[in-house]
Design a protein around this motif. Structure first.
Motif, PDB file in Angstrom:
ATOM      1  N   TYR A 152      96.347   2.381 149.120  1.00  0.00           N
ATOM      2  CA  TYR A 152      96.083   1.191 149.926  1.00  0.00           C
ATOM      3  C   TYR A 152      95.245   0.219 149.116  1.00  0.00           C
ATOM      4  O   TYR A 152      94.287   0.614 148.435  1.00  0.00           O
ATOM      5  N   TYR A 153      95.648  -1.047 149.203  1.00  0.00           N
ATOM      6  CA  TYR A 153      94.900  -2.126 148.562  1.00  0.00           C
ATOM      7  C   TYR A 153      94.086  -2.830 149.648  1.00  0.00           C
ATOM      8  O   TYR A 153      94.634  -3.295 150.650  1.00  0.00           O
ATOM      9  N   VAL A 154      92.776  -2.877 149.467  1.00  0.00           N
ATOM     10  CA  VAL A 154      91.874  -3.418 150.483  1.00  0.00           C
ATOM     11  C   VAL A 154      91.218  -4.687 149.934  1.00  0.00           C
ATOM     12  O   VAL A 154      90.732  -4.701 148.794  1.00  0.00           O
ATOM     13  N   GLU A 155      91.215  -5.717 150.755  1.00  0.00           N
ATOM     14  CA  GLU A 155      90.573  -6.985 150.384  1.00  0.00           C
ATOM     15  C   GLU A 155      89.652  -7.405 151.527  1.00  0.00           C
ATOM     16  O   GLU A 155      90.105  -7.675 152.641  1.00  0.00           O
ATOM     17  N   GLU A 156      88.354  -7.439 151.265  1.00  0.00           N
ATOM     18  CA  GLU A 156      87.351  -7.797 152.267  1.00  0.00           C
ATOM     19  C   GLU A 156      86.796  -9.192 151.950  1.00  0.00           C
ATOM     20  O   GLU A 156      86.343  -9.438 150.817  1.00  0.00           O
ATOM     21  N   THR A 157      86.828 -10.083 152.971  1.00  0.00           N
ATOM     22  CA  THR A 157      86.372 -11.472 152.784  1.00  0.00           C
ATOM     23  C   THR A 157      85.181 -11.726 153.694  1.00  0.00           C
ATOM     24  O   THR A 157      85.271 -11.538 154.919  1.00  0.00           O
TER      25      THR A 157
ATOM     26  N   GLY B  88      81.321  -8.388 160.539  1.00  0.00           N
ATOM     27  CA  GLY B  88      80.767  -9.532 161.275  1.00  0.00           C
ATOM     28  C   GLY B  88      81.859 -10.502 161.710  1.00  0.00           C
ATOM     29  O   GLY B  88      83.026 -10.385 161.317  1.00  0.00           O
ATOM     30  N   PRO B  89      81.481 -11.495 162.509  1.00  0.00           N
ATOM     31  CA  PRO B  89      82.474 -12.463 163.010  1.00  0.00           C
ATOM     32  C   PRO B  89      83.016 -13.354 161.893  1.00  0.00           C
ATOM     33  O   PRO B  89      82.315 -13.649 160.929  1.00  0.00           O
ATOM     34  N   ASN B  90      84.263 -13.723 162.054  1.00  0.00           N
ATOM     35  CA  ASN B  90      84.954 -14.614 161.110  1.00  0.00           C
ATOM     36  C   ASN B  90      85.127 -13.992 159.723  1.00  0.00           C
ATOM     37  O   ASN B  90      85.436 -14.709 158.769  1.00  0.00           O
TER      38      ASN B  90
ATOM     39  N   LYS C 278      82.547 -18.200 149.933  1.00  0.00           N
ATOM     40  CA  LYS C 278      82.842 -16.874 150.481  1.00  0.00           C
ATOM     41  C   LYS C 278      82.815 -15.826 149.366  1.00  0.00           C
ATOM     42  O   LYS C 278      82.943 -16.146 148.188  1.00  0.00           O
ATOM     43  N   ARG C 279      82.667 -14.578 149.806  1.00  0.00           N
ATOM     44  CA  ARG C 279      82.640 -13.461 148.850  1.00  0.00           C
ATOM     45  C   ARG C 279      83.810 -12.535 149.157  1.00  0.00           C
ATOM     46  O   ARG C 279      83.985 -12.103 150.302  1.00  0.00           O
ATOM     47  N   VAL C 280      84.605 -12.223 148.138  1.00  0.00           N
ATOM     48  CA  VAL C 280      85.794 -11.388 148.310  1.00  0.00           C
ATOM     49  C   VAL C 280      85.609 -10.092 147.514  1.00  0.00           C
ATOM     50  O   VAL C 280      85.305 -10.132 146.312  1.00  0.00           O
ATOM     51  N   THR C 281      85.792  -8.971 148.185  1.00  0.00           N
ATOM     52  CA  THR C 281      85.704  -7.650 147.547  1.00  0.00           C
ATOM     53  C   THR C 281      87.072  -6.979 147.614  1.00  0.00           C
ATOM     54  O   THR C 281      87.671  -6.891 148.691  1.00  0.00           O
ATOM     55  N   LYS C 282      87.551  -6.511 146.457  1.00  0.00           N
ATOM     56  CA  LYS C 282      88.872  -5.880 146.389  1.00  0.00           C
ATOM     57  C   LYS C 282      88.727  -4.467 145.810  1.00  0.00           C
ATOM     58  O   LYS C 282      87.989  -4.263 144.849  1.00  0.00           O
TER      59      LYS C 282
END
Length: 235
Positions: free
Chosen positions: A53-58, A84-86, A65-69
């Motif tokens: 699974y490829y996970v991308e957290e924004t 958190g929201p949004n 914004k901060r993006v973690t992959k």
């Protein structure tokens, strides 16, 4: 060949059903994760399995914004913390074609040998006769000499051996007899023979001859201190 074809079709059919079921199950599991959505393209996933699974957290912030992959091999390894929201967490399944293991079945043939056609050769056995133990015959030379003397054949050696044997065995009569015959053949003998002759005569109570034999012994053994003492006693 028909059997192998049917077996391959069955494997492919079951594999397709498992892939379809896996996709539905994974979709339900992803929705249970906080802030998670499933992203999937519209390409065909037939005959493919999920290998990761490829996970991308924004995380949306005031200034950008901060993006973690990251990638995980199992769905339960995806972070489940509330973003958190949004904020979003997108989980994309990674599909690959499975490795199909091909199994070749071969019938093993057995070779039978007709034993009746095999020629059996005779076995040669070497027989060795047991060695015989050497046979020894023990001959008593002195007894042989005594038998020879009894037949009238005499020699100094035979008379000496037989007389000495009788003397040391305590047969003084026989000893005196053969010592006397010895002195007939030879008078120049060692003094000890005269002593043994004298002692043999004493043993059979022939004191006269015994004294004469002792005098001969003393005359041939004048250097002996015992002989000198005996002469002084008699004088």
């Amino acid at each position: 060949m028909k059997t192998y074809g049917l077996l391959f079709i069955t494997i492919v059919f079951n594999f397709s059903l498992s892939c379809f079921g896996q996709s539905k199950d994974n979709a339900r599991d992803v929705t249970a994760i906080e802030n998670a959505t499933v992203r999937s393209d519209n390409s065909s996933k037939e005959n493919m399995v999920i290998v990761g699974y490829y996970v991308e957290e924004t995380i949306n912030m005031t200034f950008g914004k901060r993006v973690t992959k990251y990638e995980v091999s199992k769905l339960d390894m995806v972070y489940t913390n509330d973003l958190g929201p949004n904020n979003t967490r997108v989980v994309t399944p990674i599909y690959r074609k499975p490795k199909v293991r091909r199994v070749d079945l071969a019938l093993q043939s057995k070779t039978f040998v007709d034993s009746s056609a095999t020629k059996i050769l005779p076995v040669k056995v070497e027989v060795i006769a047991p060695a015989e133990d050497p046979k020894y015959v023990t001959i008593d030379v002195v007894d042989t000499y005594a038998k020879v003397l009894g037949k009238g054949y005499k020699s100094i050696e035979m008379l000496t051996k037989v007389a000495d044997r009788a003397y040391f065995d305590g047969d003084l009569a026989t000893a005196a007899k053969y010592y006397e015959e010895l002195f007939v053949l030879k008078t120049d003998l060692d003094a000890m023979y005269y002593y043994r002759y004298a002692e043999s005569l004493k043993g059979i109570n022939q004191m006269g001859k015994a004294n004469e034999a002792m005098l001969l012994f003393e005359s041939k053994n004048t250097s002996n201190n015992v002989v000198k003492h005996n002469k002084l006693v008699r004088n």
